[in-house]
Design a protein around this motif. Structure first.
Motif, PDB file in Angstrom:
ATOM      1  N   GLU A 206       0.595  15.910  29.969  1.00  0.00           N
ATOM      2  CA  GLU A 206       2.041  16.049  29.815  1.00  0.00           C
ATOM      3  C   GLU A 206       2.606  14.880  29.009  1.00  0.00           C
ATOM      4  N   ARG A 207       3.785  15.107  28.433  1.00  0.00           N
ATOM      5  CA  ARG A 207       4.419  14.042  27.657  1.00  0.00           C
ATOM      6  C   ARG A 207       4.651  12.792  28.494  1.00  0.00           C
ATOM      7  N   HIS A 208       5.135  12.958  29.729  1.00  0.00           N
ATOM      8  CA  HIS A 208       5.331  11.812  30.612  1.00  0.00           C
ATOM      9  C   HIS A 208       4.215  11.791  31.643  1.00  0.00           C
ATOM     10  N   THR A 209       3.418  10.744  31.619  1.00  0.00           N
ATOM     11  CA  THR A 209       2.299  10.616  32.541  1.00  0.00           C
ATOM     12  C   THR A 209       2.388   9.255  33.218  1.00  0.00           C
ATOM     13  N   ALA A 210       2.336   9.257  34.544  1.00  0.00           N
ATOM     14  CA  ALA A 210       2.442   8.000  35.287  1.00  0.00           C
ATOM     15  C   ALA A 210       1.498   8.032  36.486  1.00  0.00           C
ATOM     16  N   TRP A 211       0.916   6.872  36.789  1.00  0.00           N
ATOM     17  CA  TRP A 211       0.061   6.769  37.963  1.00  0.00           C
ATOM     18  C   TRP A 211      -0.120   5.315  38.358  1.00  0.00           C
ATOM     19  N   ARG A 212      -0.571   5.131  39.598  1.00  0.00           N
ATOM     20  CA  ARG A 212      -1.111   3.878  40.083  1.00  0.00           C
ATOM     21  C   ARG A 212      -2.537   4.154  40.495  1.00  0.00           C
ATOM     22  N   TRP A 213      -3.417   3.233  40.208  1.00  0.00           N
ATOM     23  CA  TRP A 213      -4.846   3.488  40.419  1.00  0.00           C
ATOM     24  C   TRP A 213      -5.510   2.239  40.960  1.00  0.00           C
ATOM     25  N   GLY A 214      -6.470   2.443  41.847  1.00  0.00           N
ATOM     26  CA  GLY A 214      -7.281   1.346  42.338  1.00  0.00           C
ATOM     27  C   GLY A 214      -8.745   1.728  42.336  1.00  0.00           C
ATOM     28  N   PHE A 215      -9.587   0.794  41.921  1.00  0.00           N
ATOM     29  CA  PHE A 215     -11.032   1.031  41.867  1.00  0.00           C
ATOM     30  C   PHE A 215     -11.723  -0.236  42.348  1.00  0.00           C
ATOM     31  N   GLY A 216     -12.584  -0.108  43.345  1.00  0.00           N
ATOM     32  CA  GLY A 216     -13.298  -1.265  43.865  1.00  0.00           C
ATOM     33  C   GLY A 216     -14.755  -0.951  44.088  1.00  0.00           C
ATOM     34  N   LEU A 217     -15.606  -1.969  43.961  1.00  0.00           N
ATOM     35  CA  LEU A 217     -17.020  -1.750  44.206  1.00  0.00           C
ATOM     36  C   LEU A 217     -17.662  -3.044  44.686  1.00  0.00           C
TER      37      LEU A 217
END
Length: 334
Positions: A206-217
């Motif tokens: 989509e034209r407007h895309t938003a997120w918060r993301w977390g990745f841990g290892l």
């Protein structure tokens, strides 16, 4: 969230030509957009592809990404010294679309590259090979690594519906074994024994895309291998999982809380049902902000450490302390 234990043989149903939406254990087949992308203008405006890789050891956190949009490309890489809590190197390059290539697969046959001026990044996994080969050469940074998959748990694959008839695909994998070396501003590090993960995403967004993301290892407080993938916004809990005891385990939806004016302050990651309660302590920030009128973006990625607990049905409470990882805040009109 339901997880299907076998990925589809093709992204599109051969009869209906509709995407096979779902969350799967295992790598996705090559990404084909079908009729949704027949219009060249649609592909230019909506097609986004990227390959992102993160590596973590007791000494460092390193991330590198190759991003290919329909009308532009960019790449970035950074290295953070975990013991000193500071950035050693942080480089970004932007260029025309032909500067980058991101193929149709994140698994076997994967190929992504970016070349512009003195910036060269590539990720490849030839057909028939189990290892990924990473080569990054940017100002102040040289990274040559191999990421082994034979001892790693399976990938997570997601095909997700978006609004306006658009869709996204992503393949994420964690706890790959790393080997090789990294040189940041003249300091050389061995990557032998480090852990790695990747994110291959291709979609019509989509034209407007938003997120918060977390990745841990890394490891739990009692020494077991663990990795986390947590998303708030965009496709949401469809890709909220942990890799535990060699399995892909679904987790609850989460909400990220942080101060956008002070992103280096502590982040909170919690599930409404109280099954996840983590705090993230950042030590370094990679930031990109653009305002070109039609295209506007704010992208923050922070390297640091997760601590807290996770509750999974049928298992003892999982506790993590100083688990290496990244968080991200993305808000883009593209």
């Amino acid at each position: 969230m339901q997880i299907h234990r076998t990925p589809p043989e093709a992204i599109l149903d051969p009869t209906t030509q509709r995407p096979r939406f779902g969350t799967y254990v295992g790598g996705l087949p090559p990404v084909v957009f079908g009729a949704a992308a027949k219009n060249p203008l649609t592909r230019v405006r909506r097609e986004k592809r990227w390959f992102y890789v993160a590596l973590a050891s007791d000494e460092l956190i390193c991330a590198a990404a190759i991003i290919r949009l329909g009308y532009a490309a960019n790449a970035f890489a950074f290295v953070v010294d975990r013991r000193e809590g500071r950035t050693l190197c942080d480089e970004t390059s932007k260029g025309p679309p032909f500067s980058a290539f991101v193929g149709d697969s994140g698994g076997e046959g994967c190929l992504a590259s970016y070349h512009l001026g003195g910036n060269h990044l590539s990720v490849s996994r030839p057909v028939g090979q189990s290892d990924y080969v990473i080569d990054v050469r940017m100002q102040g940074l040289e990274l040559q690594a191999r990421l082994g998959t034979t001892q790693a748990p399976p990938a997570l694959g997601v095909v997700a519906a978006l609004r306006e008839g658009l869709f996204s695909t992503t393949e994420k994998r964690a706890l790959l074994t790393a080997s090789g070396s990294l040189v940041a501003r003249g300091r050389k590090f061995s990557l032998d024994g480090a852990l790695a993960g990747y994110d291959f995403t291709a979609g019509l967004l989509e034209r407007h895309t938003a997120w918060r993301w977390g990745f841990g290892l890394g490891r739990t407080s009692d020494g077991k291998s663990i990795a986390l993938n947590l998303t708030d916004g965009f496709v949401g809990d469809r890709e909220c999982v942990a890799w535990i005891d060699g399995e892909v385990v679904p987790l609850s939806a989460v909400r990220f809380s942080f101060d956008r004016e002070r992103p280096l302050s502590s982040w909170q990651v919690r599930a409404p049902d109280d099954s996840i309660d983590l705090h993230f302590t950042p030590s370094a920030l990679h930031a990109e902000r653009h305002d070109l009128g039609i295209v506007r973006s704010r992208f923050l990625q922070l390297a640091g450490e997760f601590s807290g607990r996770i509750l999974v049905p049928g298992r003892e409470p999982i506790r993590v302390d100083r688990l290496a990882g990244v968080t991200e805040d993305q808000d883009t009109y593209w």
